[in-house]
Design a protein around this motif. Structure first.
Motif, mmCIF file in Angstrom:
data_model
loop_
_atom_site.group_PDB
_atom_site.id
_atom_site.type_symbol
_atom_site.label_atom_id
_atom_site.label_comp_id
_atom_site.label_asym_id
_atom_site.label_seq_id
_atom_site.Cartn_x
_atom_site.Cartn_y
_atom_site.Cartn_z
ATOM 1 N N PHE A 1 1.087 -1.758 -0.267
ATOM 2 C CA PHE A 1 0.515 0.048 -0.010
ATOM 3 C C PHE A 1 1.047 1.225 0.468
ATOM 4 O O PHE A 1 0.602 2.367 0.287
ATOM 5 N N ASP A 2 2.210 1.457 -0.448
ATOM 6 C CA ASP A 2 3.027 2.258 -0.771
ATOM 7 C C ASP A 2 2.606 3.390 -0.956
ATOM 8 O O ASP A 2 2.711 4.304 -1.157
ATOM 9 N N TYR A 3 1.267 3.482 -2.665
ATOM 10 C CA TYR A 3 0.957 4.411 -3.108
ATOM 11 C C TYR A 3 0.367 5.301 -2.583
ATOM 12 O O TYR A 3 0.112 6.539 -2.463
ATOM 13 N N TYR A 4 -0.396 4.634 -1.342
ATOM 14 C CA TYR A 4 -1.146 5.454 0.152
ATOM 15 C C TYR A 4 -0.549 5.888 0.969
ATOM 16 O O TYR A 4 -0.355 6.721 1.040
ATOM 17 N N THR A 5 0.240 5.301 1.191
ATOM 18 C CA THR A 5 1.466 4.857 3.339
ATOM 19 C C THR A 5 1.909 6.651 3.148
ATOM 20 O O THR A 5 2.048 7.209 3.475
ATOM 21 N N LYS A 6 2.479 6.052 1.585
ATOM 22 C CA LYS A 6 3.800 7.231 1.662
ATOM 23 C C LYS A 6 3.574 8.740 1.804
ATOM 24 O O LYS A 6 3.919 9.532 1.882
ATOM 25 N N MET A 7 2.622 9.182 1.102
ATOM 26 C CA MET A 7 2.085 10.466 0.813
ATOM 27 C C MET A 7 1.880 11.027 1.723
ATOM 28 O O MET A 7 1.530 12.290 2.502
ATOM 29 N N PHE A 8 1.058 10.024 3.192
ATOM 30 C CA PHE A 8 1.097 10.851 4.651
ATOM 31 C C PHE A 8 2.403 11.088 4.925
ATOM 32 O O PHE A 8 2.161 11.623 6.596
ATOM 33 N N ARG A 9 3.464 11.167 4.889
ATOM 34 C CA ARG A 9 4.476 11.695 5.628
ATOM 35 C C ARG A 9 5.048 13.216 4.493
ATOM 36 O O ARG A 9 5.650 13.417 4.437
ATOM 37 N N TYR A 10 3.746 13.286 3.594
ATOM 38 C CA TYR A 10 4.623 14.478 2.900
ATOM 39 C C TYR A 10 3.083 15.566 3.394
ATOM 40 O O TYR A 10 2.473 16.848 2.791
ATOM 41 N N GLY A 11 2.903 15.872 4.630
ATOM 42 C CA GLY A 11 0.975 16.632 5.445
ATOM 43 C C GLY A 11 0.027 15.766 4.845
ATOM 44 O O GLY A 11 -0.477 16.820 4.368
ATOM 45 N N MET A 12 -0.220 15.203 5.837
ATOM 46 C CA MET A 12 -1.834 14.541 5.327
ATOM 47 C C MET A 12 -2.549 15.426 6.577
ATOM 48 O O MET A 12 -1.857 14.897 8.019
ATOM 49 N N PRO A 13 -3.517 16.066 6.469
ATOM 50 C CA PRO A 13 -4.297 16.602 7.902
ATOM 51 C C PRO A 13 -5.098 15.800 8.203
ATOM 52 O O PRO A 13 -5.366 14.628 7.681
ATOM 53 N N PRO A 14 -5.256 16.009 9.645
ATOM 54 C CA PRO A 14 -5.916 15.632 10.003
ATOM 55 C C PRO A 14 -7.735 15.292 9.410
ATOM 56 O O PRO A 14 -8.052 16.463 8.256
#
Lengths: 433, 433
Positions: free
Chosen positions: A384-397
């Protein structure tokens, strides 16, 4: 047919051409009536045999039921006609004759099994009460989209062909995609979350989802239409507000704009949803279920609500209601837990007295917690890397929810079988039409 | 965040909490600025280092770009600020820190390949000109649906899992459906036709279609969003009227409601489509192509229009246009032929100067002709029995069309690659995200 008039719009004094299906022919001897039906209703066409062209009478009264005809003539008042008017035909054309043997009786006088109805949906939808269901469904979709736009949502479309399912490998239909293994998506969940991390912030989608569930029940489908909502910078309480808002908007719109359809379905007293939906915690819910005395086995903390429990609680509460703060272990990895009590999640369900409608919650937006959640549920975060990696670049609540429009139609209209809310349902047995 | 204010709505004199992404930090020594970005725009946050709490300054200026923060404080007029106002922060909270290394620069200062952009769509959609494309797309969908309702269409949803493709076995993605062979539907064509034979009469659907085409070009997708229309009791001319109406409604709505987005994309002079679309017969079209002198090989009757021919004709005409009366043999079986010239069909295409947008036509509604058409195209009518048999029970004359919303977005906004009009495109190489 540029000059065609709908039957509902034919007024006394007009010269019209109407077109539709031959609903019925009543031959009384010297006089006979053809009842013509179109999308808007029915109109009586009068044949006075001795005073009219012989060919016209022969064609008009010789045509089989459910054939398609167009009729031109003058509209006159006629209090004894079903709609108060009738047409005296000057010409009549048979556009498409129907076989005299029909696999289903569209007049509804002969009952048919759901399976026969679905095999012959074209004929089934010539019954005005079936037509009414799908007109109401369309109005629900319109009203929900309008509500979403009022609360600043952008409509999105996410892919239905995916490399991995939302919740791992179960309940997925496999596809062969140019030699690669792929799946039909079971939910826009991960994609809509990726979009709330973008400038769109607040999104909705209404589209198909696919679940390879083995269930074959009156409330499950293998292909359904999902209404999905997701928003940055809100919590699960605000997500519930939006959820309640969409449903109230749908009921309100149906009450206002579908009076005729409701009446056909026996709802002359259809009420919009004016009251706030009660919000119970999971703990309160199981206590209340146990207190009803309607369940064989008392629920204990950690149990999911069984169909029996949902029924008991629904009857006790008697309206839509939310259940919040579920045990973390029965909610998916993307639902956030309470920081001060990791056994308790910020997930919620919206229940209709008859059944569950909505699943939603505050999402886990912190990268480390999200990856840990994958591992706890036995999923490989690498997939699920395509999904989780975006959480490293500022994923808001963020928070959101989804519900199937078929269950809303089913519960709103008291339908027994969810297949009545789908034009061409898909289940274990049914792949065609 | 119940009390969050969008940056675009922060007015001088307000005490607000804004939340969004750290777009940029400018440190000028004694004074520094954090530019915060949300869905509605950007706002300047001012740090006067000597006059403010040290921790606040350190947190606010130490945060990495693209982190998510919320800021509370007073809004004041400041003519030198980009939007004419700025916030003096009383508190600042980092809601989600971003890695300092970003795979894509959302400020757009560093160009990125389309492939990198699609791999990181969340970051890509933090560019306001990319955001603008998808806001315009949503507005097109809204406007088209509204137009459909104005012309009495009912929204329908047809199945995406099917037993047979619309046009036989080619270009289909196979699925394993509970052990049976099935396919992802390449078009709602047959299902929407079944619905115009019901009381619904006039329907539209906006949903995904799946085509296993081997093409990998800037204008093809393997999964697209199709806008489908079908109506009983109309011919191909009236179908073209509705088609033209939907496109004009879309352009009009974008012109009226998306001024800011158009401006970001460089369209300060975006014009709605006011003129009627010219309607050329196929014969006129090939003559006109040949007369341009822009094609290497002269077209002869029976040829399809090549990309080169479409380009020459598009440049010559300079607006949207219809091509009607195509040779029957290059149109599918469900298109009706002229009774007085069976080599000539009642199919039409709508062309944008750059490419084909729409395929449509009057349909064959007569059972015998339909079955003969199947056989002529080498298809087995038995496989389509669920469809053909309904034509024996009164199928009215009908017509319709379909176009992909991506091509409308692409041609409206002059995008080079159709992938720019899809959040998560699917092509031969791309299955994720």
């Amino acid at each position: 047919m540029q000059n065609r008039t709908y039957t509902a719009e034919a007024e006394p004094g007009d010269e019209v051409t109407v077109a539709g299906w031959v609903h019925e022919i009543r031959d009384l001897g010297g006089i006979a009536f053809l009842i013509l039906r179109d999308a808007t209703g029915k109109i009586q066409v009068k044949f006075e045999k001795d005073e009219m062209d012989e060919d016209l009478v022969e064609t008009g009264l010789g045509v089989s039921r459910e054939s398609v005809v167009s009729v031109s003539g003058a509209v006159e008042e006629e209090p004894r006609a079903p709609t108060g008017v009738e047409i005296t035909p000057e010409s009549l054309e048979v556009l498409a004759p129907a076989d005299p043997e029909l696999p289903l009786d569209p007049s509804g006088k002969v009952d048919a099994e759901i399976s026969t109805r679905l095999d012959n949906r074209t004929l089934d939808l010539r019954k005005e009460e079936v037509q009414a269901i799908f007109e109401i469904r369309a109005e629900i979709l319109r009203a929900v989209r309008e509500y979403f736009r009022e609360v600043d949502c952008t409509e999105i479309t996410t892919p239905k062909i995916v490399a991995t399912g939302t919740e791992g490998g179960t309940e997925l239909f496999p596809i062969t995609y140019f030699g690669q293994e792929a799946f039909m998506n079971q939910s826009p969940q991960l994609f809509k979350q990726l979009m709330v991390g973008s400038n769109l912030e607040r999104v909705f989608e209404i589209g198909p989802i696919f679940r390879a569930e083995e269930h074959n029940t009156p409330r499950h489908l293998n292909e359904a239409t999902m209404i999905d909502f997701e928003s940055a910078f809100i919590d699960h309480h605000e997500a519930m507000d939006v959820c309640e808002g969409t449903l109230k908007a749908a009921y309100q719109a149906v009450a206002e704009n579908c009076e005729a359809q409701l009446s056909l379905l026996g709802y002359d007293d259809f009420e919009p949803l004016d009251e706030s939906f009660p919000r119970l915690t999971y703990e309160e819910a199981i206590e209340r279920v146990n207190a009803t005395g309607e369940v064989d086995e008392q629920l204990v903390w950690g149990d999911d609500l069984s169909t029996e429990a949902e029924k008991a609680l629904g009857e006790d509460i008697g309206s839509h209601y939310f259940v919040t703060d579920w045990p973390s272990e029965i909610k998916p990895f993307y639902i956030q837990d309470h920081d001060d009590d990791p056994d308790l999640s910020k997930g919620f369900d919206l229940m209709h007295p008859r059944m569950e409608l909505v699943s939603g919650g505050q999402r886990e937006h912190r990268y480390e917690n999200l990856v840990a959640g994958f591992e706890q549920q036995g999923l490989d975060p690498e997939q699920f890397d395509y999904y989780t990696k975006m959480f490293r670049y500022g994923m808001p609540p963020h928070a959101g929810w989804a519900y199937g429009v078929e269950r809303v139609v089913m519960t709103m209209l008291g339908l027994e079988n969810i297949r009545e809310a789908v034009l061409f349902p898909r289940d274990r047995q049914r792949l065609s039409p």
